[in-house]
Scaffold this active site. Structure first.
Site, PDB file in Angstrom:
ATOM      1  N   TYR A   1       0.898  -0.952  -0.241  1.00 41.93           N
ATOM      2  CA  TYR A   1       0.260  -0.305   0.051  1.00 41.93           C
ATOM      3  C   TYR A   1       0.429   1.171   0.306  1.00 41.93           C
ATOM      4  O   TYR A   1       0.742   2.497  -0.637  1.00 41.93           O
ATOM      5  CB  TYR A   1      -1.104   0.019   1.685  1.00 41.93           C
ATOM      6  CG  TYR A   1      -1.911  -0.689   1.277  1.00 41.93           C
ATOM      7  CD1 TYR A   1      -2.228  -1.480   0.947  1.00 41.93           C
ATOM      8  CD2 TYR A   1      -3.666  -0.170   1.558  1.00 41.93           C
ATOM      9  CE1 TYR A   1      -3.552  -2.377   0.459  1.00 41.93           C
ATOM     10  CE2 TYR A   1      -4.282  -0.614   0.967  1.00 41.93           C
ATOM     11  CZ  TYR A   1      -4.449  -1.939   0.606  1.00 41.93           C
ATOM     12  OH  TYR A   1      -6.080  -2.099   0.851  1.00 41.93           O
TER      13      TYR A   1
ATOM     14  N   LYS B   1       2.977 -15.511   2.198  1.00 43.59           N
ATOM     15  CA  LYS B   1       3.180 -16.450   0.743  1.00 43.59           C
ATOM     16  C   LYS B   1       5.194 -16.169   0.844  1.00 43.59           C
ATOM     17  O   LYS B   1       5.424 -15.814  -0.133  1.00 43.59           O
ATOM     18  CB  LYS B   1       2.770 -15.845  -0.534  1.00 43.59           C
ATOM     19  CG  LYS B   1       2.608 -15.724  -1.739  1.00 43.59           C
ATOM     20  CD  LYS B   1       1.622 -16.887  -2.080  1.00 43.59           C
ATOM     21  CE  LYS B   1       1.792 -18.062  -2.603  1.00 43.59           C
ATOM     22  NZ  LYS B   1       0.445 -18.387  -2.880  1.00 43.59           N
TER      23      LYS B   1
ATOM     24  N   ASP C   1      -2.947 -18.404   0.481  1.00 48.04           N
ATOM     25  CA  ASP C   1      -4.335 -19.180  -0.556  1.00 48.04           C
ATOM     26  C   ASP C   1      -4.765 -20.428   0.822  1.00 48.04           C
ATOM     27  O   ASP C   1      -6.245 -19.888   0.304  1.00 48.04           O
ATOM     28  CB  ASP C   1      -4.052 -19.314  -1.592  1.00 48.04           C
ATOM     29  CG  ASP C   1      -2.455 -20.109  -1.704  1.00 48.04           C
ATOM     30  OD1 ASP C   1      -1.929 -20.032  -0.519  1.00 48.04           O
ATOM     31  OD2 ASP C   1      -1.659 -20.714  -2.779  1.00 48.04           O
TER      32      ASP C   1
ATOM     33  N   ASP D   1      -6.288  -6.195   4.141  1.00 48.92           N
ATOM     34  CA  ASP D   1      -7.256  -6.435   3.478  1.00 48.92           C
ATOM     35  C   ASP D   1      -8.831  -7.194   2.928  1.00 48.92           C
ATOM     36  O   ASP D   1      -9.980  -7.484   3.162  1.00 48.92           O
ATOM     37  CB  ASP D   1      -7.224  -4.960   2.093  1.00 48.92           C
ATOM     38  CG  ASP D   1      -8.255  -4.163   1.764  1.00 48.92           C
ATOM     39  OD1 ASP D   1      -9.781  -4.086   1.646  1.00 48.92           O
ATOM     40  OD2 ASP D   1      -8.098  -4.520   0.695  1.00 48.92           O
TER      41      ASP D   1
ATOM     42  N   ASP E   1     -12.702  -9.167   4.304  1.00 49.13           N
ATOM     43  CA  ASP E   1     -13.674  -8.647   3.516  1.00 49.13           C
ATOM     44  C   ASP E   1     -14.654 -10.423   3.419  1.00 49.13           C
ATOM     45  O   ASP E   1     -15.786 -10.428   3.923  1.00 49.13           O
ATOM     46  CB  ASP E   1     -13.543  -8.929   2.188  1.00 49.13           C
ATOM     47  CG  ASP E   1     -14.322  -7.315   2.283  1.00 49.13           C
ATOM     48  OD1 ASP E   1     -13.616  -5.830   2.603  1.00 49.13           O
ATOM     49  OD2 ASP E   1     -14.458  -6.436   1.028  1.00 49.13           O
TER      50      ASP E   1
HETATM   51  C1  IPM Z   1     -10.414  -1.029   4.340  1.00 48.59           C
HETATM   52  C2  IPM Z   1     -10.715  -0.240   3.195  1.00 48.59           C
HETATM   53  C3  IPM Z   1      -9.477   0.926   2.358  1.00 48.59           C
HETATM   54  C4  IPM Z   1      -8.340  -0.698   2.317  1.00 48.59           C
HETATM   55  C5  IPM Z   1      -9.528   2.170   0.875  1.00 48.59           C
HETATM   56  C6  IPM Z   1     -10.655   2.091   1.658  1.00 48.59           C
HETATM   57  C7  IPM Z   1      -8.395   1.970   0.815  1.00 48.59           C
HETATM   58  O1  IPM Z   1     -10.713  -1.479   1.423  1.00 48.59           O
HETATM   59  O2  IPM Z   1     -10.135  -0.692   4.937  1.00 48.59           O
HETATM   60  O3  IPM Z   1     -10.247  -2.232   4.064  1.00 48.59           O
HETATM   61  O4  IPM Z   1      -7.461  -1.414   1.863  1.00 48.59           O
HETATM   62  O5  IPM Z   1      -7.459  -0.813   3.539  1.00 48.59           O
HETATM   63 MN    MN Z   2     -11.206  -3.505   2.269  1.00 45.75          MN
END
Ligand code: IPM
Ligand code: MN
Length: 369
Positions: A141, A187, A219, A243, A247
């Site tokens: 990042y 990884k 993975d 990240d 999710d």
């Molecule tokens: C998160 C979001 C952020 C990230 C984005 C919006 C910059 O997806 O906080 O998970 O990738 O960290």
């Molecule tokens: Mn995110």
């Protein structure tokens, strides 16, 4: 007690869930006699519209001077074609970098009221209770060089020993308060930066002999999260893997709208839901405020040292769900979804009654099971 908080509602559903956070803050502040000194600032696309940047220097400065920062969400399709440096997301990245928020905690638990709503079978998600510890200010990042032209695009994935050591300490210390297990996700079979990560984490582990450390390729970790998620306690991983994996864990627990997060550095903290600005439902008053509200609970526990208030909020959330309040992201086909406001009122009302003792928290738990 006096507490200075910067509120950054942001874009899309951000302001809607921030209103819910405020309602909870007011109620808990009243109960525990805390005076909140609240300042609201623009960040993200709305800030770009007014100031031509996703966050102003003044806002970054006020965040530095505050006890803590609460953020809603940033971004939306109308700003997708802006040049990279003006995109709403840069506000978040700049805050993380300038406040030094290297440690991001993303817990995921399965609430009994929502077990039926997980995409996984009940027996698979039973017992899911994990914490992703995501490194937040390093890795791909932020690595340089970075850029793109018409022929190529490039980023750099780099970690220093200090960066890996401090996040590893966060994970091991957290595991001590949980089930004493850390899975370091990387990884290392492909990336040199991951081989380095793996060896530094294993060095730090020597100071925590009571913690079991396991290594897992990312993975495989993604696969294990959807096939046997209950095996995990603390997942320690780099910025981008965290990240992506968070999710997945968000979805496992019923809805991404439910997940809170806390980000810490040496001197600052910021709390925000894991979900994004959800532009397709913004403005309809139907967003799930729970991710934001539990982020407020984390703020009480971690920044204000008021674990009791944090627990009270969490219990009230469970009770509202047990009483049938479900926003549309978590309502089943045969349930009528409630609005953001109805969910918020239910949670605030429960906090009020639980504290006054008319609804003992032990009864709450029974309702929930
Ligand atoms: C998160 C979001 C952020 C990230 C984005 C919006 C910059 O997806 O906080 O998970 O990738 O960290
Ligand atoms: Mn995110």
């Amino acid at each position: 007690m006096n507490c200075r908080i910067i509120l950054l509602p942001g874009d899309g559903i951000g302001p809607e869930v921030m209103n819910s956070a405020l309602a909870v803050l007011n109620e808990v502040g009243r109960i525990y006699d805390i005076t909140f000194n609240l300042t609201e600032e623009l960040v993200g696309g709305c800030c770009y519209e007014k100031h031509g940047v996703s966050i102003t220097n003044e806002t970054v400065k006020s965040c530095r001077g505050a006890d803590t920062v609460l953020l809603g969400a940033v971004g939306g399709p109308e700003w997708d074609s802006l040049p990279h440096e003006s995109k709403p997301e840069t506000a978040l990245l700049r805050l993380r970098e300038e406040l030094g928020l290297y440690s991001n905690l993303r817990p995921a638990i399965i609430l009994p009221q929502l077990a039926g709503h997980s995409p996984l079978k009940r027996k698979v998600i039973n017992g899911l209770d994990l914490m992703i510890v995501r490194e937040l200010t390093g890795g791909i990042y932020f690595g340089k060089p970075r850029g793109h032209n018409s022929d190529k695009g490039w980023n750099t994935l780099v970690y220093t020993r200090e960066e890996v050591e401090r996040i590893a300490h966060t994970a091991f210390q957290l595991a001590r308060k949980r089930a004493n297990r850390v899975t370091s996700v990387h990884k290392a079979n492909v990336l040199e930066s991951s081989q380095f990560w793996k060896s530094v984490v294993s060095d730090v582990h020597r100071s925590y002999p009571e913690i079991t450390l396991t290594d897992m390729y990312v993975d495989n970790a993604a696969m294990q999260l959807v096939s046997a998620p209950a095996q995990f306690d603390v997942i320690l991983t780099q910025n981008m893997f965290g990240d992506i994996l968070s999710d997945i864990t968000g979805t496992l627990t019923g809805s991404l709208g439910m997940l809170p997060s806390a980000s810490f550095g040496a001197n600052h903290a910021m709390y925000e839901p894991v979900h994004g600005s959800a532009p397709t439902i913004a403005g309809y008053g139907v967003a799930n405020p729970i991710g934001m509200i539990i982020s407020v609970a984390m703020m009480f526990t971690y920044s204000l040292d008021l674990t009791e208030a944090g627990d009270l909020i969490n219990k009230a959330v469970e009770a509202a769900l047990a009483n049938g309040y479900k926003t549309e992201d978590i309502a089943s086909d045969d349930e009528t979804p409630c609005t953001t406001k109805e969910m918020t009122d239910a949670i605030v009302g429960t906090i009020n009654r639980m504290y006054d003792g008319t609804e003992a928290s032990t009864n709450m738990e029974k309702v929930g099971k």
